[in-house]
Design an enzyme around this catalytic site. Structure first.
Site, PDB file in Angstrom:
ATOM      1  N   MET A   1       0.833  -1.197   0.000  1.00  0.00           N
ATOM      2  CA  MET A   1       0.000   0.000   0.000  1.00  0.00           C
ATOM      3  C   MET A   1       0.883   1.269   0.000  1.00  0.00           C
ATOM      4  O   MET A   1       2.006   1.244   0.469  1.00  0.00           O
ATOM      5  CB  MET A   1      -0.889   0.039   1.250  1.00  0.00           C
ATOM      6  CG  MET A   1      -2.025  -0.947   1.200  1.00  0.00           C
ATOM      7  SD  MET A   1      -3.189  -0.551  -0.121  1.00  0.00           S
ATOM      8  CE  MET A   1      -4.560  -1.603   0.349  1.00  0.00           C
ATOM      9  N   CYS A   2       0.298   2.325  -0.491  1.00  0.00           N
ATOM     10  CA  CYS A   2       1.004   3.587  -0.583  1.00  0.00           C
ATOM     11  C   CYS A   2       0.557   4.487   0.568  1.00  0.00           C
ATOM     12  O   CYS A   2      -0.294   4.113   1.358  1.00  0.00           O
ATOM     13  CB  CYS A   2       0.690   4.259  -1.908  1.00  0.00           C
ATOM     14  SG  CYS A   2       0.876   3.136  -3.305  1.00  0.00           S
ATOM     15  N   GLU A   3       1.151   5.659   0.634  1.00  0.00           N
ATOM     16  CA  GLU A   3       0.677   6.636   1.621  1.00  0.00           C
ATOM     17  C   GLU A   3       0.427   7.981   0.945  1.00  0.00           C
ATOM     18  O   GLU A   3       1.108   8.347  -0.012  1.00  0.00           O
ATOM     19  CB  GLU A   3       1.680   6.787   2.761  1.00  0.00           C
ATOM     20  CG  GLU A   3       1.823   5.501   3.559  1.00  0.00           C
ATOM     21  CD  GLU A   3       2.024   5.734   5.052  1.00  0.00           C
ATOM     22  OE1 GLU A   3       1.715   6.833   5.559  1.00  0.00           O
ATOM     23  OE2 GLU A   3       2.490   4.796   5.712  1.00  0.00           O
ATOM     24  N   ASN A 108      -4.327   5.775  -3.049  1.00  0.00           N
ATOM     25  CA  ASN A 108      -3.800   4.702  -2.199  1.00  0.00           C
ATOM     26  C   ASN A 108      -4.820   3.575  -2.208  1.00  0.00           C
ATOM     27  O   ASN A 108      -6.011   3.798  -1.964  1.00  0.00           O
ATOM     28  CB  ASN A 108      -3.563   5.246  -0.779  1.00  0.00           C
ATOM     29  CG  ASN A 108      -3.717   4.197   0.302  1.00  0.00           C
ATOM     30  OD1 ASN A 108      -4.672   4.234   1.069  1.00  0.00           O
ATOM     31  ND2 ASN A 108      -2.790   3.270   0.362  1.00  0.00           N
TER      32      ASN A 108
END
Lengths: 267, 267
Positions: A1-3, A108
């Site tokens: 996952m991204c932020e 995200n």
């Protein structure tokens, strides 16, 4: 996952403090090693800086910390790749022009069945689900609103329903901006804080940095920050609800839309 | 007037040497104090750096010199404003997505009657004649070629005739790229040089820098540079003709179009 990291402010404000903590998550305190980007709106203009390398070691990221760019709206993203290779073309934020305005987008999450979302005006340059969804979203908006509208509520409701559609495909946390408004939509994780007078101290969770905002602000400043996870450990962040869209202007929430099964409150 | 710098290469190449001389013209040896920008194509991706401040004092420009970004195609611009305020929105290069490709554009010159050029898909964010002409040019291309074409000659001839139309409105020196090809069109001033084996030394006109390309290249490298004025004082640059369009790929000229009253030669 991204932020994700976003900012909306009523005075041109630099994001150096928040970004310092945030970029440490890009290969430092966090696993997000697959690139990062940051976009600034300044006096009707737009620019972004993107790098497909870990932010914690990026000379461009260091420059952003050291060279305070003052902006009303900021969108930033650090990436942990799932769909799409680690390349510049797959590095958020993405941008497209609509109505003579530069729209900026960072996502995200992860979507299923995104390839079937039909495209019209806009096509992706890279190979991510995120950019495909952005092109779909912008195309849908443009078909419904070929020109800018005075009735913002109608536009924002449409943004919300398009986001809800994307949330039905998986996880879709979003930062979107058109230079006037910042849109933040929560699928699973987004938190926000608004700082205004009387300003206090804030302590970064991801770096040993303490700032006293009272020393850097005037009593009229209103600065809101939105992030996947709270960036400070001594302030009260508000977590968004799944399906909630907030529209920000000059640091204030100007509209709020909730999932259809919840009460819709807008101001 | 502004100044242009472009590069086409068959291997990812940094432009640090040429850019060092070029940016000195941005408020150093030249009068172009009203902002600068540089765009890079890297592995199918695109990014640009733009700053509405003089390049010679810009920390972002210094970073570009110190942090070699390797690219097949580069477009750079330093601005001396005529039409449009000195703001980020008016700072070249400009970019728009067409066919899922990021197109990039920088213009040197000034146009009359540009407000009458009809717009369709693309609209300007800023207030310059340059960006308006770009939006017109891209809109015209998109109307004629809604999808990418295999017949490049037909596309390139159209680019040439659109450039000729813009040249009829004033001075229109152009750098344009789609990630595969670099297009350079001369209205009044553009010069180019192709460096390949055996590589020699080059000495910048605008800074005390001498480089021996033999130390930084392999025998197969082909690197072409296009600029408003030659950047070195010990090499033979070729000046383009008014109305001449060159299409570059991997450092080579792959097509050449001249004004209708001259012989058209293409390869």
């Amino acid at each position: 996952m991204c932020e994700l990291l976003g900012m909306s402010a009523n005075v041109p404000t630099d994001i150096c403090f928040s970004f310092t903590g945030f970029l440490n998550r890009g290969g430092g305190t966090g696993p997000h090693r697959d690139g990062w980007g940051i976009a600034f709106y300044e006096e009707g203009g737009y620019r972004d800086f993107r790098d497909p390398h870990p932010s914690v070691r990026s000379p461009i990221a260091r420059l952003i910390c050291d060279y305070p760019i003052k902006s009303h709206i900021v969108i930033s993203h650090i990436r942990q790749a799932n769909v799409g290779k680690v390349t510049l073309a797959n590095t958020h934020p993405f941008t497209r022009e609509m109505w003579g305005r530069p729209w900026c987008y960072a996502h995200n999450g992860q979507l299923s069945g995104w390839e079937a979302l039909p495209l019209s005006f806009y096509r992706p340059v890279g190979s991510t689900d995120s950019e495909h969804a952005f092109c779909w979203l912008m195309g849908e908006l443009r078909q419904r609103f070929p020109d800018p509208v005075d009735d913002c509520q109608r536009l924002w409701q449409t943004v919300h329903s398009l986001c809800e559609r994307l949330r039905s495909l998986g996880v879709f946390n979003l930062l979107l901006a058109d230079g006037q408004y910042l849109y933040t939509y929560c699928s699973t994780k987004l938190a926000h804080i608004t700082r205004k007078a009387p300003f206090g101290e804030a302590n970064l969770s991801d770096a040993e940095v303490l700032v006293n905002f009272a020393e850097h602000t005037t009593p009229n400043d209103v600065v809101s920050v939105v992030a996947t996870e709270p960036l400070t450990d001594n302030e009260s962040w508000v977590r968004m609800l799944p399906g909630e869209l907030l529209v920000w202007h000059d640091g204030h929430i100007v509209a709020r839309y909730l999932a259809p099964d919840a009460e819709v409150v807008s101001s």
